[in-house]
Enzyme design. Structure first.
Site, mmCIF file in Angstrom:
data_model
loop_
_atom_site.group_PDB
_atom_site.id
_atom_site.type_symbol
_atom_site.label_atom_id
_atom_site.label_comp_id
_atom_site.label_asym_id
_atom_site.label_seq_id
_atom_site.Cartn_x
_atom_site.Cartn_y
_atom_site.Cartn_z
ATOM 1 N N ASP A 495 -16.847 -5.479 0.391
ATOM 2 C CA ASP A 495 -15.702 -4.871 1.062
ATOM 3 C C ASP A 495 -14.447 -5.213 0.271
ATOM 4 O OD1 ASP A 495 -14.790 -3.582 3.782
ATOM 5 O OD2 ASP A 495 -13.367 -5.213 3.360
ATOM 6 N N ASN A 503 -3.419 1.350 1.093
ATOM 7 C CA ASN A 503 -3.141 2.705 1.563
ATOM 8 C C ASN A 503 -1.745 2.814 2.162
ATOM 9 O OD1 ASN A 503 -5.535 3.962 0.796
ATOM 10 N ND2 ASN A 503 -6.601 3.382 2.690
ATOM 11 N N ASP A 512 -7.770 6.156 -2.934
ATOM 12 C CA ASP A 512 -8.962 6.860 -3.458
ATOM 13 C C ASP A 512 -9.257 6.442 -4.891
ATOM 14 O OD1 ASP A 512 -8.275 10.032 -1.757
ATOM 15 O OD2 ASP A 512 -9.180 8.148 -1.055
ATOM 16 N N GLU A 538 -14.080 1.447 2.864
ATOM 17 C CA GLU A 538 -13.960 0.711 1.614
ATOM 18 C C GLU A 538 -15.135 -0.235 1.404
ATOM 19 O OE1 GLU A 538 -11.712 -1.729 4.733
ATOM 20 O OE2 GLU A 538 -12.196 0.352 4.288
#
Length: 629
Positions: A495, A503, A512, A538
């Site tokens: 992770d 973000n 992304d 993620e």
């Protein structure tokens, strides 16, 4: 072998060879017959000689008994004179008196033969006297047997007593056979007879074979004349039959050549009711049937083209690319009756064509094939033909059709090529190959589309890793193998740390980009047998077949370190972004998928809870998992 040669061979085999064999056999039989006659004549002469000799022996025996009864023989003083007187009175050729092996009296001609014997018993005992007399000399005996073409030789041991044939004294005679005396051939028979004292008298009878040989020569001449006459007659009939047969065959040959040229309108004229007439009628029937058959073949060709068109339409439903290409090539080669063919595909845009499937031999066709393929690949749907060789019998035709649609440079994506010998491709053949290439192009596009859809169904579009559904399928499959073969399988759960903050701070496009780079790191640090996947958000996962906990931990730590060293450029160009990841690792050989995922997830959250940017193994329950012994 020509027909004339076959007829000659046939004549030799059924006429000349048997007649030669019959001639040899006939000559042999004639020789044997004449030999038998000569033997019979010699045997008859020998029988007469034996009869005469035995008759003289019987007469001499009677004379010997008469002489033996004379009392004067018992007196030694009177014996010699008395024997001589009695022999002279009786006309004896020779007379002898012996006692044991001692000769007491021997009077007369020493060449006398055919002796008769009598025994005299002396009074008072003592050795008996043996009286032997003969009325016949060897010369007289030979003279009595003399006849035309007959010779007589009388011998005692090696001494010749009498002979009626000049030159026979030095000739050795077997018991029976053929001898040559003074240049003449004789059939001879030698008979042994008793003589005076002990040595036998051999009487040889010779029969001249000149008469027999003359008869044999005459018989052989007659037989030879008969055989030659028969051969001449057979040859005459054979020539007549050969000419008649060749005339019939010439008409058949002319008709066959008309048929070969496609003319079925002129039948063969038939005469009579023999086998040739029947053959002519059958030939005419065959011509009619061939005409009908050609019409049927034309209709069959139309049906074949329709069938090939339907086969091409089925290409669209075939999703096996290699099998599709093989089917397309084989169908094309069979459709135009080609001797060889190949199908070339462009692996990627801008790359040259590469052969993927072929059939038959291309020896001597390299240049023609290259020219045809280059001309056809210039644009999609193009068809090009090249011919090699001069006359039609040696010509080789090459036909190439492009597979479209073309790439950005305008060239075709592939080329279908076929070749055949002795017959150029027609317009129908070109259209047929064009149709097949179009159908093959459509089928290849369907295969590519199917592959793309299949890949999208199991791939995460953003990262290029397997999606969550594919991850579950792979893990289910591995657990089934683990339960069957008891080998360990490792699982890494990863992770990205503080991804929400990335973000929120830099935007989702930057997030992304981070996911893409992390996915690349995971993929580059995976082995060929490993299965990387995007688990969700993620979070990413990596399935490690045949890997225990320690091996899984080493791979996980290598991935984490590579992520930590990663520097990602910001989209606004204002520096770079550094990221880290927390990793949980577990391994199991029990085949419990839910337990394996739960342990890896628990280790991941333990890494998060204890400070992030670290790799945590699962709990002690699975920490000692290792491979099978």
């Amino acid at each position: 072998m020509s027909f004339r040669t076959r007829l000659t061979s046939f004549f030799v085999l059924i006429v000349i060879v048997p007649m030669v064999a019959i001639g040899v056999l006939g000559f042999r039989l004639i020789s044997d017959s004449e030999q038998g006659k000569a033997d019979a004549r010699a045997a008859g002469l020998a029988s007469a000689a034996a009869s005469l000799y035995e008759s003289e022996v019987a007469t001499a025996r009677a004379d010997a008994q008469t002489l033996a009864r004379d009392p004067a023989l018992l007196s030694a003083a009177k014996r010699r004179a008395r024997v001589a007187a009695l022999a002279a009175a009786a006309g004896l050729a020779r007379a002898t008196v012996t006692m044991g092996s001692a000769s007491l009296v021997d009077a007369g001609d020493p060449t006398a033969i055919a002796p008769g014997v009598a025994t005299v018993i002396r009074p008072g005992g003592g050795a008996p006297l043996t009286v032997t007399v003969s009325e016949l000399t060897a010369r007289t005996y030979a003279r009595e047997l003399t006849a035309p073409d007959v010779g007589i030789v009388v011998r005692r041991g090696t001494r010749t007593l009498a002979s009626t044939l000049a030159g026979a004294d030095a000739t050795a005679f077997p018991a029976q056979g053929t001898v040559t005396v003074a240049g003449n051939r004789y059939r001879e028979v030698t008979l042994p007879f008793p003589g005076f004292g002990g040595p036998k008298v051999n009487v040889t009878v010779l029969s001249n074979r000149s008469a027999t040989d003359t008869s044999v020569g005459s018989s052989k001449a007659v037989a030879a004349a008969f055989i030659v006459g028969f051969l001449l007659l057979a040859l005459s009939f054979s020539i007549l039959a050969s000419r008649a047969l060749q005339g019939q065959l010439s008409r058949f040959l002319t008709a066959a050549r008309r048929l070969a040229g496609g003319d079925f309108s002129t039948p063969i004229e038939t005469e009579g009711h023999d086998e040739f007439a029947a053959l002519g009628e059958e030939f005419n029937n065959m011509s009619t049937q061939l005409a009908h058959r050609l019409d049927e073949l034309s209709q069959e060709r139309v049906r074949l083209r329709e069938s090939i068109s339907r086969i091409g339409q089925t290409f669209a439903s075939n999703l096996d690319r290699q099998a599709l290409l093989e089917l397309a090539l084989k169908t094309a080669v069979d459709a135009v009756q080609g001797s060889c063919g190949r199908l070339s595909i462009r692996p990627a845009e801008g790359e040259p064509l590469a052969e993927v499937v072929s059939e038959g031999s291309f020896q001597g066709l390299g240049e023609a094939i290259s020219e045809a393929e280059q001309a056809a690949s210039s644009e999609p749907g193009a068809v090009a033909q090249r011919d090699v060789g001069g006359d039609t019998a040696n010509r080789i035709s090459v036909l190439a059709a492009a597979l479209g649609p073309g790439g950005p440079d305008g060239g075709a994506n592939g080329v279908l090529t076929v070749a055949r010998r002795s017959r150029p491709f027609s317009v129908d053949d070109r259209e047929l190959i064009r149709s097949l290439s179009s159908q093959a192009t459509l089928a290849l596009e369907n295969v590519a589309l199917h592959v793309q859809v299949s890949r999208q169904a199991v791939t995460d579009e953003l990262t290029g890793l397997a999606n969550h559904g594919r991850f579950q399928e792979v893990l289910d499959s591995e657990m089934e193998q683990v339960r069957r073969y008891q080998y360990p399988v490792g699982l890494i759960m990863l992770d990205i740390d503080d991804f929400k903050a990335i973000n929120d701070t830099y935007g989702h496009q930057q997030g992304d980009l981070v996911l893409k780079h992390v996915a690349r790191i995971v993929r580059e640090n995976s082995r060929d047998a490993d299965s990387p996947a995007r688990y969700g958000g993620e979070e990413m996962a990596l399935v490690l077949p045949h890997t225990d906990l320690e091996g899984s931990h080493a791979i996980a730590e290598r991935v984490r370190a590579a992520i930590e060293a990663l520097r990602i450029s910001l989209l606004d160009g204002q520096g770079t972004l550094r990221i880290t990841a927390s990793v949980g690792v577990t391994a199991s050989s029990e085949g419990d998928k839910d337990g394996l995922v739960g342990e890896a997830d628990a280790a991941l959250y333990e890494a998060k809870r204890t400070g992030k940017n670290r790799t945590i193994r699962a709990t002690a329950r699975t920490a000692n998992v290792s491979g099978p012994e």
